[in-house]
Design a protein around this motif. Structure first.
Motif, PDB file in Angstrom:
ATOM      1  N   HIS A 113       0.847  -1.187   0.000  1.00 39.51           N
ATOM      2  CA  HIS A 113       0.000   0.000   0.000  1.00 39.51           C
ATOM      3  C   HIS A 113       0.883   1.238   0.000  1.00 39.51           C
ATOM      4  O   HIS A 113       1.524   1.548   0.995  1.00 39.51           O
ATOM      5  N   LEU A 114       0.936   1.906  -1.132  1.00 38.22           N
ATOM      6  CA  LEU A 114       1.720   3.130  -1.247  1.00 38.22           C
ATOM      7  C   LEU A 114       0.795   4.324  -1.171  1.00 38.22           C
ATOM      8  O   LEU A 114      -0.317   4.301  -1.701  1.00 38.22           O
ATOM      9  N   ARG A 115       1.253   5.372  -0.524  1.00 34.76           N
ATOM     10  CA  ARG A 115       0.455   6.593  -0.388  1.00 34.76           C
ATOM     11  C   ARG A 115       1.272   7.780  -0.875  1.00 34.76           C
ATOM     12  O   ARG A 115       2.479   7.848  -0.654  1.00 34.76           O
TER      13      ARG A 115
ATOM     14  N   VAL B 262      -2.038   4.951  -3.839  1.00 34.99           N
ATOM     15  CA  VAL B 262      -1.502   4.985  -5.198  1.00 34.99           C
ATOM     16  C   VAL B 262      -1.282   3.553  -5.669  1.00 34.99           C
ATOM     17  O   VAL B 262      -0.831   2.701  -4.896  1.00 34.99           O
ATOM     18  N   ASP B 263      -1.601   3.294  -6.929  1.00 32.94           N
ATOM     19  CA  ASP B 263      -1.352   1.973  -7.513  1.00 32.94           C
ATOM     20  C   ASP B 263       0.151   1.722  -7.574  1.00 32.94           C
ATOM     21  O   ASP B 263       0.893   2.493  -8.189  1.00 32.94           O
ATOM     22  N   PRO B 264       0.636   0.635  -6.975  1.00 33.21           N
ATOM     23  CA  PRO B 264       2.078   0.398  -6.935  1.00 33.21           C
ATOM     24  C   PRO B 264       2.660  -0.224  -8.200  1.00 33.21           C
ATOM     25  O   PRO B 264       3.879  -0.255  -8.368  1.00 33.21           O
ATOM     26  N   VAL B 265       1.818  -0.695  -9.129  1.00 34.30           N
ATOM     27  CA  VAL B 265       2.315  -1.446 -10.286  1.00 34.30           C
ATOM     28  C   VAL B 265       3.264  -0.624 -11.162  1.00 34.30           C
ATOM     29  O   VAL B 265       4.348  -1.108 -11.505  1.00 34.30           O
ATOM     30  N   PRO B 266       2.940   0.606 -11.565  1.00 23.76           N
ATOM     31  CA  PRO B 266       3.895   1.355 -12.404  1.00 23.76           C
ATOM     32  C   PRO B 266       5.243   1.569 -11.714  1.00 23.76           C
ATOM     33  O   PRO B 266       6.295   1.438 -12.344  1.00 23.76           O
ATOM     34  N   PHE B 267       5.215   1.862 -10.424  1.00 20.87           N
ATOM     35  CA  PHE B 267       6.459   2.050  -9.681  1.00 20.87           C
ATOM     36  C   PHE B 267       7.277   0.773  -9.647  1.00 20.87           C
ATOM     37  O   PHE B 267       8.486   0.790  -9.895  1.00 20.87           O
TER      38      PHE B 267
ATOM     39  N   GLN C 175       6.268   8.784  -9.428  1.00 19.65           N
ATOM     40  CA  GLN C 175       5.095   7.931  -9.610  1.00 19.65           C
ATOM     41  C   GLN C 175       4.312   7.666  -8.339  1.00 19.65           C
ATOM     42  O   GLN C 175       3.216   7.118  -8.418  1.00 19.65           O
ATOM     43  N   VAL C 176       4.857   8.017  -7.206  1.00 16.61           N
ATOM     44  CA  VAL C 176       4.117   7.799  -5.964  1.00 16.61           C
ATOM     45  C   VAL C 176       3.934   9.107  -5.205  1.00 16.61           C
ATOM     46  O   VAL C 176       2.807   9.529  -4.942  1.00 16.61           O
ATOM     47  N   TRP C 177       5.010   9.747  -4.844  1.00 19.32           N
ATOM     48  CA  TRP C 177       4.939  10.892  -3.953  1.00 19.32           C
ATOM     49  C   TRP C 177       4.166  12.065  -4.552  1.00 19.32           C
ATOM     50  O   TRP C 177       3.352  12.692  -3.874  1.00 19.32           O
TER      51      TRP C 177
END
Length: 106
Positions: free
Chosen positions: A2-4, A11-16, A64-66
């Motif tokens: 679980h990324l925030r 945030v969807d973690p797949v692209p990262f 892609q996340v932050w």
């Protein structure tokens, strides 16, 4: 996983994960070869590749996340995204050929 982002939204973690995996594969596969072709020792070339991988991971996390905005997901039409993807295919093919040059020449 679980990324925030910085606002606390999920945030969807797949692209990262894909970008980090690809950068790991490319940097630690070709990095030491290029380092040795430039005259570095194997240990230094591996350390430099690992350092570049760490920089790429931090940059991917930031991009892609932050700083990701979930509300902007539908802002770019799918036709434009597909066109960008098809423009990237020859660039990636040329990059793979360029990365293989030291293996053929050396």
């Amino acid at each position: 996983m679980h990324l925030r982002n910085r606002h606390g939204s999920t945030v969807d973690p797949v692209p990262f994960v894909v970008v980090v995996g690809l950068s790991f594969m490319v940097l630690l596969s070709f990095g030491p070869l290029y380092g040795q072709a430039l005259g570095l020792s194997l240990e230094i070339a591996i350390a430099a590749s690992a350092a570049l991988f760490a920089v790429a991971t931090v940059a991917a996390f930031y991009r892609q996340v932050w700083t990701f905005r979930p509300e902007a997901v539908g802002a770019v039409p799918s036709a434009v995204r597909a066109e960008r993807l098809f423009h990237l295919i020859p660039i990636l093919a040329a990059l793979i050929v360029a990365l293989a040059v030291p293996l053929v020449v050396g």
